[in-house]
Design a protein around this motif. Structure first.
Motif, PDB file in Angstrom:
ATOM      1  N   LEU A 101       0.842  -1.193   0.000  1.00 28.77           N
ATOM      2  CA  LEU A 101       0.000   0.000   0.000  1.00 28.77           C
ATOM      3  C   LEU A 101       0.879   1.245   0.000  1.00 28.77           C
ATOM      4  CD1 LEU A 101      -3.004   0.796   0.211  1.00 28.77           C
ATOM      5  CD2 LEU A 101      -2.697   0.908   2.681  1.00 28.77           C
ATOM      6  N   ASP A 102       0.538   2.213  -0.868  1.00 28.79           N
ATOM      7  CA  ASP A 102       1.382   3.415  -0.928  1.00 28.79           C
ATOM      8  C   ASP A 102       1.249   4.255   0.335  1.00 28.79           C
ATOM      9  OD1 ASP A 102      -1.195   4.068  -1.479  1.00 28.79           O
ATOM     10  OD2 ASP A 102      -0.770   5.464  -3.114  1.00 28.79           O
ATOM     11  N   VAL A 103       0.202   4.048   1.118  1.00 32.82           N
ATOM     12  CA  VAL A 103       0.054   4.808   2.372  1.00 32.82           C
ATOM     13  C   VAL A 103       0.053   3.846   3.563  1.00 32.82           C
ATOM     14  CG1 VAL A 103      -1.081   6.807   1.363  1.00 32.82           C
ATOM     15  CG2 VAL A 103      -2.446   4.865   2.063  1.00 32.82           C
ATOM     16  N   ILE A 106      -0.179   5.206   7.176  1.00 25.87           N
ATOM     17  CA  ILE A 106      -1.523   5.629   7.588  1.00 25.87           C
ATOM     18  C   ILE A 106      -2.383   4.400   7.853  1.00 25.87           C
ATOM     19  CG2 ILE A 106      -3.427   7.174   7.028  1.00 25.87           C
ATOM     20  CD1 ILE A 106      -0.831   8.591   7.041  1.00 25.87           C
ATOM     21  N   TRP A 107      -2.130   3.341   7.094  1.00 20.94           N
ATOM     22  CA  TRP A 107      -2.852   2.082   7.300  1.00 20.94           C
ATOM     23  C   TRP A 107      -2.623   1.586   8.731  1.00 20.94           C
ATOM     24  CZ3 TRP A 107      -6.484  -0.887   5.221  1.00 20.94           C
ATOM     25  CH2 TRP A 107      -6.551  -2.229   5.585  1.00 20.94           C
ATOM     26  N   ASN A 109      -1.803   3.349  11.234  1.00 23.52           N
ATOM     27  CA  ASN A 109      -2.460   4.307  12.119  1.00 23.52           C
ATOM     28  C   ASN A 109      -3.961   4.032  12.204  1.00 23.52           C
ATOM     29  OD1 ASN A 109      -2.111   7.924  12.448  1.00 23.52           O
ATOM     30  ND2 ASN A 109      -2.542   6.347  13.921  1.00 23.52           N
ATOM     31  N   ALA A 110      -4.575   3.771  11.032  1.00 16.79           N
ATOM     32  CA  ALA A 110      -6.013   3.488  11.019  1.00 16.79           C
ATOM     33  C   ALA A 110      -6.319   2.218  11.801  1.00 16.79           C
ATOM     34  CB  ALA A 110      -6.508   3.362   9.583  1.00 16.79           C
ATOM     35  N   VAL A 113      -6.048   2.836  15.745  1.00 14.32           N
ATOM     36  CA  VAL A 113      -7.163   3.495  16.434  1.00 14.32           C
ATOM     37  C   VAL A 113      -8.348   2.545  16.610  1.00 14.32           C
ATOM     38  CG1 VAL A 113      -6.590   5.840  15.746  1.00 14.32           C
ATOM     39  CG2 VAL A 113      -8.184   4.537  14.366  1.00 14.32           C
ATOM     40  N   LEU A 114      -8.364   1.448  15.863  1.00 12.78           N
ATOM     41  CA  LEU A 114      -9.445   0.476  16.078  1.00 12.78           C
ATOM     42  C   LEU A 114      -9.419  -0.042  17.511  1.00 12.78           C
ATOM     43  CD1 LEU A 114      -9.467  -1.621  12.778  1.00 12.78           C
ATOM     44  CD2 LEU A 114     -11.164   0.023  13.537  1.00 12.78           C
ATOM     45  N   TRP A 116      -9.238   1.675  20.081  1.00 10.77           N
ATOM     46  CA  TRP A 116     -10.170   2.512  20.844  1.00 10.77           C
ATOM     47  C   TRP A 116     -11.547   1.882  20.826  1.00 10.77           C
ATOM     48  CZ3 TRP A 116      -9.745   8.351  21.382  1.00 10.77           C
ATOM     49  CH2 TRP A 116      -8.414   8.757  21.346  1.00 10.77           C
ATOM     50  N   ALA A 117     -11.979   1.473  19.630  1.00  9.76           N
ATOM     51  CA  ALA A 117     -13.311   0.885  19.495  1.00  9.76           C
ATOM     52  C   ALA A 117     -13.368  -0.466  20.188  1.00  9.76           C
ATOM     53  CB  ALA A 117     -13.658   0.746  18.012  1.00  9.76           C
ATOM     54  N   LEU A 143      -6.573   9.115  24.781  1.00  8.95           N
ATOM     55  CA  LEU A 143      -6.513  10.554  24.552  1.00  8.95           C
ATOM     56  C   LEU A 143      -5.106  11.080  24.799  1.00  8.95           C
ATOM     57  CD1 LEU A 143      -9.870  11.613  26.213  1.00  8.95           C
ATOM     58  CD2 LEU A 143      -9.340  11.597  23.785  1.00  8.95           C
ATOM     59  N   GLU A 146      -2.433   8.775  21.798  1.00  9.29           N
ATOM     60  CA  GLU A 146      -2.673   8.660  20.360  1.00  9.29           C
ATOM     61  C   GLU A 146      -1.958   9.749  19.555  1.00  9.29           C
ATOM     62  OE1 GLU A 146      -4.490   5.999  18.980  1.00  9.29           O
ATOM     63  OE2 GLU A 146      -3.434   6.765  17.226  1.00  9.29           O
ATOM     64  N   MET A 150       0.818   9.280  16.670  1.00  8.27           N
ATOM     65  CA  MET A 150       0.644   9.711  15.280  1.00  8.27           C
ATOM     66  C   MET A 150       1.849  10.532  14.809  1.00  8.27           C
ATOM     67  SD  MET A 150      -3.306  10.869  15.052  1.00  8.27           S
ATOM     68  CE  MET A 150      -4.614   9.690  14.757  1.00  8.27           C
ATOM     69  N   LEU A 163       5.222   7.281   2.362  1.00 11.38           N
ATOM     70  CA  LEU A 163       4.344   6.633   3.338  1.00 11.38           C
ATOM     71  C   LEU A 163       4.308   5.127   3.118  1.00 11.38           C
ATOM     72  CD1 LEU A 163       1.378   9.181   3.312  1.00 11.38           C
ATOM     73  CD2 LEU A 163       2.869   8.690   5.238  1.00 11.38           C
TER      74      LEU A 163
ATOM     75  N   TYR B  32     -21.517   2.964  16.761  1.00 11.00           N
ATOM     76  CA  TYR B  32     -20.676   2.081  15.970  1.00 11.00           C
ATOM     77  C   TYR B  32     -21.331   1.660  14.664  1.00 11.00           C
ATOM     78  CZ  TYR B  32     -16.988   2.438  19.235  1.00 11.00           C
ATOM     79  OH  TYR B  32     -15.968   2.970  19.976  1.00 11.00           O
ATOM     80  N   ASN B  51      -6.151   6.174  -2.043  1.00 15.39           N
ATOM     81  CA  ASN B  51      -5.754   5.420  -0.857  1.00 15.39           C
ATOM     82  C   ASN B  51      -5.650   6.279   0.389  1.00 15.39           C
ATOM     83  OD1 ASN B  51      -5.666   3.270  -2.496  1.00 15.39           O
ATOM     84  ND2 ASN B  51      -3.444   3.178  -2.675  1.00 15.39           N
ATOM     85  N   TYR B  52      -5.005   7.414   0.254  1.00 17.24           N
ATOM     86  CA  TYR B  52      -4.771   8.250   1.438  1.00 17.24           C
ATOM     87  C   TYR B  52      -6.092   8.715   2.041  1.00 17.24           C
ATOM     88  CZ  TYR B  52      -3.089  11.925   4.452  1.00 17.24           C
ATOM     89  OH  TYR B  52      -2.858  12.699   5.546  1.00 17.24           O
ATOM     90  N   VAL B  55      -8.058   5.699   3.679  1.00 16.56           N
ATOM     91  CA  VAL B  55      -7.547   5.200   4.957  1.00 16.56           C
ATOM     92  C   VAL B  55      -7.738   6.249   6.051  1.00 16.56           C
ATOM     93  CG1 VAL B  55      -5.512   4.342   6.149  1.00 16.56           C
ATOM     94  CG2 VAL B  55      -5.928   3.669   3.811  1.00 16.56           C
ATOM     95  N   ILE B  58     -11.273   6.173   7.373  1.00 11.64           N
ATOM     96  CA  ILE B  58     -11.476   5.090   8.342  1.00 11.64           C
ATOM     97  C   ILE B  58     -10.876   5.485   9.692  1.00 11.64           C
ATOM     98  CG2 ILE B  58     -10.946   2.684   8.861  1.00 11.64           C
ATOM     99  CD1 ILE B  58     -10.882   2.187   5.842  1.00 11.64           C
ATOM    100  N   LEU B  59      -9.652   5.995   9.652  1.00  9.40           N
ATOM    101  CA  LEU B  59      -8.939   6.380  10.882  1.00  9.40           C
ATOM    102  C   LEU B  59      -9.745   7.402  11.679  1.00  9.40           C
ATOM    103  CD1 LEU B  59      -5.198   7.509  10.717  1.00  9.40           C
ATOM    104  CD2 LEU B  59      -6.742   8.391  12.377  1.00  9.40           C
ATOM    105  N   VAL B  62     -13.382   6.113  13.052  1.00 15.64           N
ATOM    106  CA  VAL B  62     -13.350   5.182  14.193  1.00 15.64           C
ATOM    107  C   VAL B  62     -13.004   5.938  15.465  1.00 15.64           C
ATOM    108  CG1 VAL B  62     -12.149   3.223  15.180  1.00 15.64           C
ATOM    109  CG2 VAL B  62     -12.792   3.192  12.787  1.00 15.64           C
ATOM    110  N   MET B  63     -12.002   6.820  15.363  1.00 12.56           N
ATOM    111  CA  MET B  63     -11.584   7.590  16.525  1.00 12.56           C
ATOM    112  C   MET B  63     -12.705   8.516  16.988  1.00 12.56           C
ATOM    113  SD  MET B  63      -7.932   9.274  16.413  1.00 12.56           S
ATOM    114  CE  MET B  63      -7.297  10.129  17.796  1.00 12.56           C
ATOM    115  N   ALA B  66     -15.322   6.675  18.857  1.00 12.39           N
ATOM    116  CA  ALA B  66     -14.849   6.296  20.193  1.00 12.39           C
ATOM    117  C   ALA B  66     -14.916   7.492  21.127  1.00 12.39           C
ATOM    118  CB  ALA B  66     -13.430   5.750  20.106  1.00 12.39           C
TER     119      ALA B  66
END
Lengths: 312, 187
Positions: A101-103, A106-107, A109-110, A113-114, A116-117, A143, A146, A150, A163, B32, B51-52, B55, B58-59, B62-63, B66
C-alpha cells in the motif's frame, strides 16, 4: 525509489503470514509465562503458563451477564486479533509483502485506532460496571497516547519521503532511523504497548477493578482477547522493524531472517518491560502525554524535517 | 468487475448501517453503526484509488465514534447511554427534511450533466492531492488552521468553569496551581 522496494506475493500467503504472527504471539506468551514462573516461583517452567491457560479457556463455559450487548461484546473481544492481522499485511518480510500500500503508515495508524473501538466495546458489551470502568480507562489513555503516536509515525515517513513501508525500510540503508529518531522510536513503542493494553497501559485490566475490561470475559472470548494482545505486541514489533530498525538489513543472514530476529528481539523487550515499568494512571498520564511526549515528538519531527529538507 | 461488485456491496452496507443508527435503541450500537457506515464509505474511496483519503476516513471516523462514546456517557444527564432509548427525535419533521434532501441530491445526481474524464489520473494520487491542498493554497490552509485552533481554545476557555484566578490565586502567583485533578508532570 523508481522500482518497487518490495514484491507483492500471492494472497494465499496470507495464511502462512497469519500462522507466523500466531507463532510470534505464542513466543511472547511463553516468554511471559517463563518470566511469571521465575518471579512467583510456581511451576517448573513457563511453558505450562500459556498452554495450560489455552487448554483451560478452551473448555471453560461461556459466562453470560444480564442484558449484555453480546454483538458488540463479541466484536470487541475478537477485534484485537483482527487488528494485528491487518497490521502485518503491510509489513514486508524481507523482500516480500502481502499488500504494498502506498500509504502503509496511515494504514497502521487506522488499524491502531481500532483499539479505541474494540477495547471500549469489550468493556461496554458485558453490561458490567467494572468492565465499563476499564473501557473508559483505556479511552483516557488513548486521549494521551494517540497524538504522540501519530506524530511519531510522521518522523520515519518524512525521513524517507514516503508513506510506503517498503520504501521507508529501503531508505535506511546507510543508517537506521532508530539512531537519529530515538524519541519517535520510544513513543512508537509506547503506542504499541498501549494498543496491546500492556505494561504501563494495563490499568484498563487492573486488579483493582476486578480485571476491568476482561472482568466478565470467559472461555473462548477471553482467549481471543488475551491472544489478541500478544498478537498486537508481535505485530507492533514487526511494524517497528521496517519503520525504525532498518527492515531486513543485516550481515550474513537473508533479509527475512533479520526481520524475524529483530521482531523477536523487540517483542521480548516488550514482554519483559511489563514487570519493569509502573502502571500509568490514566488521569496522571494525560498531562505527561500532552505536556512532555507531544512536544518532544514534535521537536523530533522538526529535526527530521530539517534534515530531510537539507538533503533534498 | 470484482471492484464494481465490491463498490455496490459497500454502498448497500453503508446505507443499511446508516439506517441502523436510527433503528437500534442503544447509543453504543448507534455510534458504531455510524462508524461501520463510514468505514464502508472509506473502503469505497480506497476502491477509487484514493488510498490516502480512504484510509484517513477510516482512521478519523473510528476515533471520532470512540470519542463520542466518551462524551455521550460523560455529559448526558440521567445517563441514557446505559439504558435502551430511542434514537429518533421529532419524527415527522425529520422525515420530511430527510426525504426532501434525498430527493434533491438524487435529482442532482441524475440531472447534472457529468463531464467526461479529461486527461489521466496522476501516478501518485496522494502526492497530487497534497500538491493540490498544500501548493498554492498553503496560505489559506495555514490561516484556516490557526482560526480553527483559536476557535477551539476560545470555546474551551469560555466554557471552562474554573479560571486562571481559581488555579493560580488572585495575584496569579500560587505555585503549583490549585487543580482539582493533579497531573503527572508535578506542577
Amino acid at each position: 525509489m523508481s522500482e518497487a522496494a518490495v514484491t507483492v506475493v500471492h494472497a494465499g500467503w496470507a495464511v502462512p503470514a497469519a500462522g507466523l504472527l500466531g507463532l510470534l504471539a505464542v513466543a511472547g506468551a511463553v516468554l511471559d509465562g517463563f518470566l511469571t514462573a521465575r518471579t512467583t516461583g510456581t511451576g517448573s517452567s513457563g511453558l505450562s503458563q500459556p498452554f495450560g491457560e489455552v487448554a483451560r479457556l478452551m473448555r471453560q463455559r461461556r459466562r453470560t451477564t444480564v442484558a449484555a450487548d453480546s454483538l458488540l461484546w463479541r466484536i470487541g473481544g475478537s477485534g484485537l486479533l483482527l487488528m494485528a492481522l491487518m497490521i502485518i499485511t503491510v509489513v514486508p518480510l524481507g523482500r516480500w509483502t502481502l499488500f504494498d500500500l502506498d500509504v502503509g503508515v496511515i494504514w497502521f495508524n487506522a488499524m491502531d485506532v481500532l483499539a479505541w473501538a474494540f477495547v471500549w466495546l469489550t468493556g461496554w458489551g458485558a453490561n458490567s460496571a467494572h468492565s465499563l470502568v476499564g473501557g473508559y480507562r483505556f479511552l483516557a489513555h488513548g486521549l494521551a497516547y494517540e497524538l504522540p503516536l501519530m506524530f511519531a509515525l510522521v518522523a520515519p515517513a518524512v525521513g524517507a519521503s514516503s508513506l510506503n513501508v517498503g520504501e521507508i525500510a529501503a531508505a535506511q540503508q546507510g543508517l537506521w532511523f532508530v539512531v537519529w529518531m530515538p524519541v519517535a522510536f520510544l513513543v512508537f513503542c509506547m503506542g504499541v504497548l498501549a494498543i496491546a493494553v500492556w505494561g504501563p497501559f494495563s490499568p484498563a485490566l487492573g486488579a483493582d477493578v476486578a480485571g476491568g475490561v476482561t472482568a466478565e470475559l470467559s472461555g473462548v472470548d477471553r482467549l481471543l482477547f488475551q491472544g489478541g494482545r500478544y498478537a498486537l505486541l508481535a505485530a507492533g514489533a514487526a511494524f517497528a522493524v521496517p519503520m525504525f530498525l532498518g527492515g531486513g538489513a543485516g550481515p550474513l543472514l537473508p533479509a527475512w531472517a533479520w526481520v524475524l530476529i529483530k521482531t523477536l528481539a523487540l517483542l521480548a523487550v516488550f514482554v519483559w518491560l511489563r514487570r519493569r515499568l509502573p502502571a500509568a494512571r490514566p488521569d496522571v498520564f494525560m498531562e505527561a502525554g500532552w505536556l512532555v511526549l507531544l512536544p518532544a515528538v514534535l521537536l523530533q519531527d522538526l529535526i527530521v524535517a530539517v534534515v530531510a529538507a537539507g538533503r533534498s | 468487475m470484482i471492484t464494481h461488485v465490491a463498490f455496490w456491496a459497500l454502498a448497500v452496507v453503508a446505507v443499511l448501517a446508516g439506517a441502523a443508527v436510527f433503528i437500534v435503541n442503544s447509543m453504543a450500537r448507534a455510534s458504531y453503526a455510524l462508524a461501520v457506515s463510514f468505514i464502508a464509505v472509506g473502503v469505497q474511496v480506497l476502491l477509487m484509488q484514493q488510498n490516502y483519503v480512504g484510509v484517513v476516513t477510516i482512521l478519523m471516523m473510528v476515533m471520532e465514534m470512540a470519542v463520542m462514546a466518551v462524551y455521550m456517557v460523560m455529559f448526558m444527564g440521567m445517563n441514557p447511554a446505559l439504558m435502551p432509548m430511542s434514537m429518533v427525535h421529532d419524527n415527522r419533521h425529520a422525515l420530511a427534511v430527510s426525504i426532501g434532501v434525498f430527493v434533491l441530491l438524487a435529482a442532482g445526481v441524475l440531472l447534472v450533466p457529468w463531464p467526461t474524464r479529461r486527461g489521466a489520473p496522476p501516478v501518485d494520487v496522494t502526492e497530487a492531492l497534497g500538491e493540490e491542498l498544500m501548493g498554492p493554497k498553503m496560505l489559506v490552509m495555514t490561516g484556516v488552521g490557526a482560526v480553527m485552533a483559536v476557535t477551539i481554545i476560545a470555546g474551551v476557555v469560555l466554557a471552562a468553569h474554573r479560571t486562571r484566578y481559581d488555579r493560580f490565586g488572585d495575584d496569579l502567583r500560587r505555585r503549583p496551581a490549585d487543580d482539582p485533578q493533579p497531573g503527572g508532570v508535578g506542577r
